[in-house]
Design an enzyme around this catalytic site. Structure first.
Site, PDB file in Angstrom:
ATOM      1  N   LYS A   1       0.792  -1.235   0.000  1.00 42.83           N
ATOM      2  CA  LYS A   1       0.000   0.000   0.000  1.00 42.83           C
ATOM      3  C   LYS A   1       0.824   1.285   0.000  1.00 42.83           C
ATOM      4  O   LYS A   1       0.306   2.362   0.323  1.00 42.83           O
ATOM      5  CB  LYS A   1      -1.015   0.049   1.160  1.00 42.83           C
ATOM      6  CG  LYS A   1      -1.848  -1.186   1.328  1.00 42.83           C
ATOM      7  CD  LYS A   1      -2.349  -1.783   0.052  1.00 42.83           C
ATOM      8  CE  LYS A   1      -3.420  -0.958  -0.615  1.00 42.83           C
ATOM      9  NZ  LYS A   1      -3.739  -1.527  -1.971  1.00 42.83           N
ATOM     10  N   ALA A   2       2.088   1.183  -0.407  1.00 39.74           N
ATOM     11  CA  ALA A   2       2.942   2.373  -0.432  1.00 39.74           C
ATOM     12  C   ALA A   2       2.859   3.137  -1.754  1.00 39.74           C
ATOM     13  O   ALA A   2       3.431   4.218  -1.882  1.00 39.74           O
ATOM     14  CB  ALA A   2       4.382   1.974  -0.160  1.00 39.74           C
TER      15      ALA A   2
ATOM     16  N   HIS B   1       6.868  -7.445  -2.170  1.00 37.87           N
ATOM     17  CA  HIS B   1       6.670  -6.724  -0.898  1.00 37.87           C
ATOM     18  C   HIS B   1       7.597  -7.310   0.169  1.00 37.87           C
ATOM     19  O   HIS B   1       7.470  -6.974   1.346  1.00 37.87           O
ATOM     20  CB  HIS B   1       5.225  -6.856  -0.414  1.00 37.87           C
ATOM     21  CG  HIS B   1       4.229  -6.068  -1.211  1.00 37.87           C
ATOM     22  ND1 HIS B   1       4.489  -4.811  -1.690  1.00 37.87           N
ATOM     23  CD2 HIS B   1       2.952  -6.357  -1.582  1.00 37.87           C
ATOM     24  CE1 HIS B   1       3.417  -4.366  -2.344  1.00 37.87           C
ATOM     25  NE2 HIS B   1       2.484  -5.281  -2.288  1.00 37.87           N
TER      26      HIS B   1
ATOM     27  N   ARG C   1       5.922   5.000   2.000  1.00 47.48           N
ATOM     28  CA  ARG C   1       4.832   5.950   2.282  1.00 47.48           C
ATOM     29  C   ARG C   1       4.754   6.141   3.785  1.00 47.48           C
ATOM     30  O   ARG C   1       5.008   5.185   4.548  1.00 47.48           O
ATOM     31  CB  ARG C   1       3.527   5.329   1.772  1.00 47.48           C
ATOM     32  CG  ARG C   1       2.323   6.229   1.861  1.00 47.48           C
ATOM     33  CD  ARG C   1       1.087   5.518   1.302  1.00 47.48           C
ATOM     34  NE  ARG C   1       0.005   6.442   1.084  1.00 47.48           N
ATOM     35  CZ  ARG C   1      -1.194   6.088   0.621  1.00 47.48           C
ATOM     36  NH1 ARG C   1      -1.438   4.820   0.315  1.00 47.48           N
ATOM     37  NH2 ARG C   1      -2.138   6.988   0.466  1.00 47.48           N
TER      38      ARG C   1
ATOM     39  N   SER D   1      -4.471   2.860   4.526  1.00 44.86           N
ATOM     40  CA  SER D   1      -4.663   2.233   3.220  1.00 44.86           C
ATOM     41  C   SER D   1      -4.663   0.709   3.338  1.00 44.86           C
ATOM     42  O   SER D   1      -5.476   0.015   2.716  1.00 44.86           O
ATOM     43  CB  SER D   1      -3.561   2.709   2.270  1.00 44.86           C
ATOM     44  OG  SER D   1      -3.740   2.158   0.990  1.00 44.86           O
TER      45      SER D   1
ATOM     46  N   TYR E   1       6.156   8.232  -1.603  1.00 44.44           N
ATOM     47  CA  TYR E   1       4.804   8.505  -2.114  1.00 44.44           C
ATOM     48  C   TYR E   1       4.493  10.008  -2.020  1.00 44.44           C
ATOM     49  O   TYR E   1       3.956  10.603  -2.949  1.00 44.44           O
ATOM     50  CB  TYR E   1       3.798   7.698  -1.277  1.00 44.44           C
ATOM     51  CG  TYR E   1       2.357   7.825  -1.686  1.00 44.44           C
ATOM     52  CD1 TYR E   1       1.777   6.896  -2.551  1.00 44.44           C
ATOM     53  CD2 TYR E   1       1.544   8.849  -1.193  1.00 44.44           C
ATOM     54  CE1 TYR E   1       0.438   6.995  -2.922  1.00 44.44           C
ATOM     55  CE2 TYR E   1       0.213   8.963  -1.552  1.00 44.44           C
ATOM     56  CZ  TYR E   1      -0.335   8.038  -2.413  1.00 44.44           C
ATOM     57  OH  TYR E   1      -1.662   8.144  -2.773  1.00 44.44           O
TER      58      TYR E   1
ATOM     59  N   THR F   1      -0.758   8.387 -15.473  1.00 45.43           N
ATOM     60  CA  THR F   1      -0.532   7.768 -14.159  1.00 45.43           C
ATOM     61  C   THR F   1      -1.106   8.618 -13.013  1.00 45.43           C
ATOM     62  O   THR F   1      -0.793   8.369 -11.853  1.00 45.43           O
ATOM     63  CB  THR F   1       0.974   7.499 -13.910  1.00 45.43           C
ATOM     64  OG1 THR F   1       1.666   8.754 -13.932  1.00 45.43           O
ATOM     65  CG2 THR F   1       1.571   6.578 -14.953  1.00 45.43           C
TER      66      THR F   1
ATOM     67  N   PHE G   1      -3.958   9.803 -10.385  1.00 46.31           N
ATOM     68  CA  PHE G   1      -4.899   8.967  -9.629  1.00 46.31           C
ATOM     69  C   PHE G   1      -6.215   8.814 -10.387  1.00 46.31           C
ATOM     70  O   PHE G   1      -6.736   7.710 -10.535  1.00 46.31           O
ATOM     71  CB  PHE G   1      -5.144   9.570  -8.234  1.00 46.31           C
ATOM     72  CG  PHE G   1      -6.101   8.768  -7.412  1.00 46.31           C
ATOM     73  CD1 PHE G   1      -5.724   7.559  -6.850  1.00 46.31           C
ATOM     74  CD2 PHE G   1      -7.408   9.210  -7.219  1.00 46.31           C
ATOM     75  CE1 PHE G   1      -6.617   6.790  -6.101  1.00 46.31           C
ATOM     76  CE2 PHE G   1      -8.305   8.454  -6.478  1.00 46.31           C
ATOM     77  CZ  PHE G   1      -7.907   7.251  -5.915  1.00 46.31           C
TER      78      PHE G   1
ATOM     79  N   MET H   1      -8.347   1.656  -5.918  1.00 47.34           N
ATOM     80  CA  MET H   1      -7.933   3.066  -6.051  1.00 47.34           C
ATOM     81  C   MET H   1      -8.870   3.854  -5.135  1.00 47.34           C
ATOM     82  O   MET H   1      -9.884   4.398  -5.576  1.00 47.34           O
ATOM     83  CB  MET H   1      -8.070   3.524  -7.512  1.00 47.34           C
ATOM     84  CG  MET H   1      -7.156   2.804  -8.463  1.00 47.34           C
ATOM     85  SD  MET H   1      -5.445   3.322  -8.223  1.00 47.34           S
ATOM     86  CE  MET H   1      -4.616   2.082  -9.224  1.00 47.34           C
ATOM     87  N   ARG H   2      -8.535   3.894  -3.880  1.00 46.68           N
ATOM     88  CA  ARG H   2      -9.467   4.350  -2.843  1.00 46.68           C
ATOM     89  C   ARG H   2      -9.518   5.878  -2.749  1.00 46.68           C
ATOM     90  O   ARG H   2     -10.535   6.489  -3.003  1.00 46.68           O
ATOM     91  CB  ARG H   2      -9.041   3.717  -1.506  1.00 46.68           C
ATOM     92  CG  ARG H   2     -10.036   3.813  -0.379  1.00 46.68           C
ATOM     93  CD  ARG H   2      -9.409   3.258   0.898  1.00 46.68           C
ATOM     94  NE  ARG H   2      -8.191   3.977   1.243  1.00 46.68           N
ATOM     95  CZ  ARG H   2      -8.127   5.058   2.013  1.00 46.68           C
ATOM     96  NH1 ARG H   2      -9.216   5.529   2.560  1.00 46.68           N
ATOM     97  NH2 ARG H   2      -6.971   5.666   2.267  1.00 46.68           N
TER      98      ARG H   2
HETATM   99  P1  A3P Z   1      -5.191   4.675  -0.724  1.00 47.82           P
HETATM  100  O1  A3P Z   1      -5.776   3.429  -0.150  1.00 47.82           O
HETATM  101  O2  A3P Z   1      -4.705   5.609   0.339  1.00 47.82           O
HETATM  102  O3  A3P Z   1      -6.087   5.351  -1.687  1.00 47.82           O
HETATM  103  P2  A3P Z   1      -0.244  -0.264  -3.650  1.00 47.82           P
HETATM  104  O4  A3P Z   1      -0.265  -0.106  -5.122  1.00 47.82           O
HETATM  105  O5  A3P Z   1       1.118  -0.312  -3.064  1.00 47.82           O
HETATM  106  O6  A3P Z   1      -1.149  -1.363  -3.203  1.00 47.82           O
HETATM  107  O7  A3P Z   1      -0.830   1.105  -3.030  1.00 47.82           O
HETATM  108  C1  A3P Z   1      -2.182   1.446  -3.190  1.00 47.82           C
HETATM  109  C2  A3P Z   1      -2.364   2.850  -2.696  1.00 47.82           C
HETATM  110  O8  A3P Z   1      -1.790   3.763  -3.649  1.00 47.82           O
HETATM  111  C3  A3P Z   1      -3.837   3.242  -2.558  1.00 47.82           C
HETATM  112  O9  A3P Z   1      -3.884   4.259  -1.550  1.00 47.82           O
HETATM  113  C4  A3P Z   1      -4.095   3.810  -3.952  1.00 47.82           C
HETATM  114  O10 A3P Z   1      -5.225   4.619  -4.045  1.00 47.82           O
HETATM  115  C5  A3P Z   1      -2.812   4.622  -4.144  1.00 47.82           C
HETATM  116  N1  A3P Z   1      -2.553   4.947  -5.548  1.00 47.82           N
HETATM  117  C6  A3P Z   1      -2.565   4.120  -6.605  1.00 47.82           C
HETATM  118  N2  A3P Z   1      -2.328   4.790  -7.743  1.00 47.82           N
HETATM  119  C7  A3P Z   1      -2.158   6.090  -7.397  1.00 47.82           C
HETATM  120  C8  A3P Z   1      -1.905   7.292  -8.123  1.00 47.82           C
HETATM  121  N3  A3P Z   1      -1.781   7.273  -9.440  1.00 47.82           N
HETATM  122  N4  A3P Z   1      -1.790   8.436  -7.429  1.00 47.82           N
HETATM  123  C9  A3P Z   1      -1.917   8.453  -6.089  1.00 47.82           C
HETATM  124  N5  A3P Z   1      -2.174   7.359  -5.342  1.00 47.82           N
HETATM  125  C10 A3P Z   1      -2.293   6.185  -5.990  1.00 47.82           C
END
Ligand code: A3P
Length: 302
Positions: free
Chosen positions: A54-55, A115, A137, A145, A200, A234, A236, A263-264
């Protein structure tokens, strides 16, 4: 039910418990199949994208793919993230192949995801001097996250309430172990290997600067208009709508996105909506102890 889900045995849909490998709790299926992972053969031209879960792993992967394909969006939409980038330590139920097998069958140059904490990364990556991009992150946003991810990912242990989860996160009693050890582990080794250590928060603050950093590390010098295209593709909002990046092609029996999206939120500082004042105080006191003596610092807001 989709074709892939139908072909899987019944026990594929259970949440997995954790099992220790050299002091790190990993998903049981990974822990019980660790030998081929430890013995994985890296190649000198591999790029390993490493992170604590989740970073911002998926974000960096998409940036790397756009750089590799010189801004060609269609090429980057050739397959979902989890097909384009083998996830080394994943041990799914057959007929889906383990990550190491997917990687073995991939032509070079490979882009691989892990990971695993530094000391569990297959040794051959360091012996072959392969390049590694590590993304970190801040702990508070990372914990929030991960909590939501453990709700949606039906192969992760049940997260419990936020309060219970935060306690487990602080103890490192979650899949892939302690956030604190993970981020420090790669930080301490970054100058001894080809490791690009990214944050991040920096990517959110100035994606253009950070994409340039990745390009430089990959020895690619692309013109400004391609850099702009990479940032757009790329972002969000673009990734949230992109089925090849948002995990919507993953069967819902594994990734239940009915109430939480992969993509939360994609923000820095969302922790403020989750940590109570008391939780914040306890967390910060514990954080100071766990990070004492390290030169690694994070921003929890930008
Ligand atoms: P949140 O849950 O805070 O929204 P990983 O890819 O390591 O699993 O990380 C997922 C986290 O990165 C999620 O965070 C996701 O929304 C965020 N994320 C993915 N793509 C992103 C982007 N383009 N810009 C910003 N955050 C992004």
């Amino acid at each position: 039910m989709d074709k892939m889900t139908k072909s899987l045995p019944e026990n594929s849909f259970r949440r997995l418990s954790l099992k220790m490998v050299q002091g790190v709790p990993l998903r049981k299926t990974t822990a019980e199949n660790f030998e081929p992972i430890a013995n994985f053969q890296a190649r000198p031209d591999d790029l390993l994208i490493a992170s604590y879960p989740k970073a911002g792993t998926t974000w960096i992967l998409e940036i790397v793919d756009m750089i590799d394909n010189e801004g060609d969006v269609e090429k980057c939409k050739r397959a979902p993230t989890f097909v384009r980038f083998p996830f080394l330590e994943i041990s799914p139920p057959p007929p889906v192949k383990p990550g190491v097998e997917e990687a073995d069958n991939m032509p070079s140059p490979r882009r691989l995801k892990t990971h695993l904490p530094f000391h569990l990364v297959p040794k051959s990556f360091w012996e072959k001097n392969s390049k590694v991009i590590y993304v970190a992150r801040n702990a508070k946003d990372n914990a929030v996250s991960y909590y939501y991810f453990d709700k949606l990912n039906q192969r992760q242990p049940e997260p419990g309430t936020w309060e219970e989860y935060l306690e487990k996160f602080m103890q490192g009693n979650v899949a892939w172990g302690s956030w604190y050890d993970h981020v420090k582990g790669f930080w301490e080794k970054k100058d001894q290997h080809q490791i690009l250590y990214m944050f991040y928060e920096d990517m959110k603050e100035n994606p253009e600067r950070e994409v340039r950093k990745v390009m430089k590390f990959l020895e690619k010098n692309l013109p400004d208009h391609i850099n702009s295209k990479i940032i757009q593709h790329t972002s969000f909002s673009a990734m949230k709508e992109n089925p090849m990046a948002n995990y919507s092609t993953m069967p819902p029996a594994f990734f239940d996105q009915s109430s939480i999206s992969f993509m939360r939120k994609g923000e820095v500082g969302d922790w403020k909506n989750h940590f109570s004042a008391d939780q914040n105080k306890v967390f910060e006191e514990d954080y100071k102890k766990k990070m004492a003596g390290s030169s690694l610092t994070f921003r929890t807001e930008i």
